[in-house]
Write an enzyme that holds these catalytic residues in place. Structure first.
Site, short mmCIF file in Angstrom:
data_model
loop_
_atom_site.label_atom_id
_atom_site.label_comp_id
_atom_site.label_asym_id
_atom_site.label_seq_id
_atom_site.Cartn_x
_atom_site.Cartn_y
_atom_site.Cartn_z
N LYS A 176 35.72 -39.34 70.47
CA LYS A 176 36.95 -38.37 70.32
C LYS A 176 37.73 -38.25 71.44
O LYS A 176 38.78 -38.17 71.14
CB LYS A 176 36.50 -36.75 69.96
N LYS A 213 31.38 -44.21 59.79
CA LYS A 213 31.07 -43.06 58.99
C LYS A 213 32.23 -42.59 58.29
O LYS A 213 33.24 -42.75 58.56
CB LYS A 213 30.53 -42.05 60.06
N LYS A 257 36.78 -37.12 57.20
CA LYS A 257 38.14 -36.76 56.75
C LYS A 257 39.17 -36.88 57.56
O LYS A 257 40.60 -36.77 57.17
CB LYS A 257 37.83 -35.25 56.52
P1 TYM Z 1 31.34 -31.44 61.06
O1 TYM Z 1 32.14 -30.17 60.56
O2 TYM Z 1 31.99 -32.39 61.68
O3 TYM Z 1 30.51 -31.59 59.70
C1 TYM Z 1 29.80 -30.74 59.15
C2 TYM Z 1 28.41 -31.48 58.81
O4 TYM Z 1 28.76 -32.50 57.89
C3 TYM Z 1 28.03 -33.63 58.11
N1 TYM Z 1 28.73 -35.02 58.12
C4 TYM Z 1 28.11 -36.09 57.26
N2 TYM Z 1 27.04 -36.21 56.88
C5 TYM Z 1 26.78 -37.37 56.32
N3 TYM Z 1 27.74 -38.41 56.00
C6 TYM Z 1 28.89 -38.18 56.80
N4 TYM Z 1 29.83 -39.11 56.59
C7 TYM Z 1 29.16 -36.81 57.47
N5 TYM Z 1 30.42 -36.29 58.05
C8 TYM Z 1 29.87 -35.19 58.51
C9 TYM Z 1 27.73 -33.41 59.78
O5 TYM Z 1 26.60 -34.15 60.42
C10 TYM Z 1 27.60 -31.89 59.70
O6 TYM Z 1 26.16 -31.30 59.67
N6 TYM Z 1 29.43 -29.99 65.39
C11 TYM Z 1 29.11 -29.68 64.03
C12 TYM Z 1 29.61 -28.29 63.57
C13 TYM Z 1 28.64 -27.45 64.21
C14 TYM Z 1 27.09 -27.25 64.07
C15 TYM Z 1 27.01 -26.26 64.87
C16 TYM Z 1 26.33 -27.70 63.15
C17 TYM Z 1 28.95 -26.40 65.24
N7 TYM Z 1 28.11 -25.69 65.82
C18 TYM Z 1 25.62 -25.53 65.00
C19 TYM Z 1 25.18 -27.27 63.14
C20 TYM Z 1 24.66 -26.18 64.21
C21 TYM Z 1 30.46 -30.62 63.31
O7 TYM Z 1 31.26 -30.74 63.73
O8 TYM Z 1 30.29 -30.72 61.91
#
Ligand code: TYM
Length: 329
Positions: free
Chosen positions: A111, A193, A196
């Site tokens: 990023k 991956k 969005k």
């Molecule tokens: P975020 O918002 O990018 O994504 C949310 C969740 O979706 C999963 N994910 C995917 N799983 C499978 N295939 C994909 N292509 C895919 N894209 C996204 C992510 O693994 C995630 O579980 N840092 C985290 C948010 C966060 C968080 C936390 C998670 C903040 N604090 C504490 C767990 C615990 C994030 O950016 O997710």
């Protein structure tokens, strides 16, 4: 009951990657665990945001969580910015985190390339805020997709370090990564991956895409020059990704899928995958639209949940403040 925490960023419409990697499991786990599910708006501003879009996306995110089946009677659902303990604990944990370990985070490396010369400190510090999210609630389990595994390992290291410096304070959390669906790949570049923020809208399927759009996107999905529906992650990444999506959408095994499409072309297979995803999303989309039109309902839910989150997080925070030596009276 064991404690479970997870978060999702309200930055745009969720994809089926978010759904299969995380949200679907959040729903399944809410009966068994004491769950905290957080819309992480503080994390969202680590990249530039237009305020009015962030506000709307945050409302949409909450509606989508509920539409997917999260039940506010079972789980505590709230916005991260409404519970000040997240930012407070993140600051304290900053003082127990090393630049070296943050520099090794692959998500940061990816990023930060996009932020050019002026890389924001918040983007660098992102994983420490994530550690604070999890540790505030003494979570045992964190359901995430594969891409968050490295952040989870860092969370465990920071927690361990704090515990060793003082005395046991934080529960050391375990990641919960689903066997299938943990890494849904781009439909256009299956070595990448699904995201969005991809500039090619054919690369991802949004949770709100219309049935025709979903089928069109799957029809255009990149595959290979064979004509055999067979799971082979190394040599047939596109087809294997579609098989994984179809498998989690229908609960069919890879063997069953291979049998189903034996002697048939990719066209039939892609259509079936598209239809299975569209059928799965249809009731969710209906509920989502309904929720967005019911004005007061979501605010009512938030009030109670936010109070619970504040109370629980304050317990951990008071302990932490005492341990590091802050005066209390
Ligand atoms: P975020 O918002 O990018 O994504 C949310 C969740 O979706 C999963 N994910 C995917 N799983 C499978 N295939 C994909 N292509 C895919 N894209 C996204 C992510 O693994 C995630 O579980 N840092 C985290 C948010 C966060 C968080 C936390 C998670 C903040 N604090 C504490 C767990 C615990 C994030 O950016 O997710």
């Amino acid at each position: 009951k064991k404690i479970l925490f997870s978060g999702i960023q309200p930055s745009g419409v969720f994809t089926i990657g978010n759904y299969f990697g995380a949200l679907k499991n959040w729903v399944e786990l809410q009966d068994e665990y004491n769950c905290y599910y957080c819309v992480v708006d503080l994390h969202a501003i680590t990249v530039p945001q237009v305020p009015k879009d962030l506000r709307q996306n945050s409302k949409n995110a909450l509606a989508m969580l509920l539409a997917c089946g999260l039940d506010p009677k079972k789980a505590t659902i709230y916005y991260q910015s409404h519970v000040s303990g997240h930012a407070e604990l993140a600051w304290i944990l900053n003082c127990f985190s090393y630049m070296g370990e943050l520099s090794r985070m692959t998500q940061f490396k990816d990023k930060s390339r996009k932020q050019g010369e002026n890389i924001r400190v918040g983007l660098y510090d992102y994983p420490v805020l994530m550690a604070a999210d999890i540790l505030l609630y003494q979570a045992d389990l964190v359901p995430v997709g594969q891409d968050q595994k490295q952040h989870l390992e860092l969370t465990r290291d920071i927690a361990q370090r704090f515990n060793n410096t003082f005395s046991p304070t934080f529960t050391i959390p375990e990641p919960y990564i689903p066997k299938a669906g943990a890494r849904v790949m781009s439909l256009q570049e299956p070595e990448k991956k699904m995201s969005k923020s991809d500039e090619n809208i054919n690369a991802f399927v949004s949770m709100t895409d219309h049935k025709d759009t979903i089928i069109k996107k799957f029809k255009r999905a990149v595959t290979d020059s064979e004509a055999e529906v067979r799971y082979d992650e190394e040599n047939k990444r596109g087809i294997s990704n579609l098989m994984e999506i179809y498998s989690v959408a229908t609960n069919k095994s890879y063997e069953e899928i291979e049998r189903e499409f034996q002697g048939k072309g990719y066209g039939d297979f892609k259509l079936a995958v598209g239809e299975s995803v569209a059928n799965l999303l249809e009731p969710i989309q209906r509920e989502y639209t309904k929720l967005l039109n019911e004005k007061g309902y979501m605010e009512e839910i938030l009030k109670e949940s936010t109070e619970v989150a504040r109370r629980v997080s304050n317990k951990t925070l008071s302990k932490v403040k005492k341990k590091v030596g802050f005066v209390s009276f």
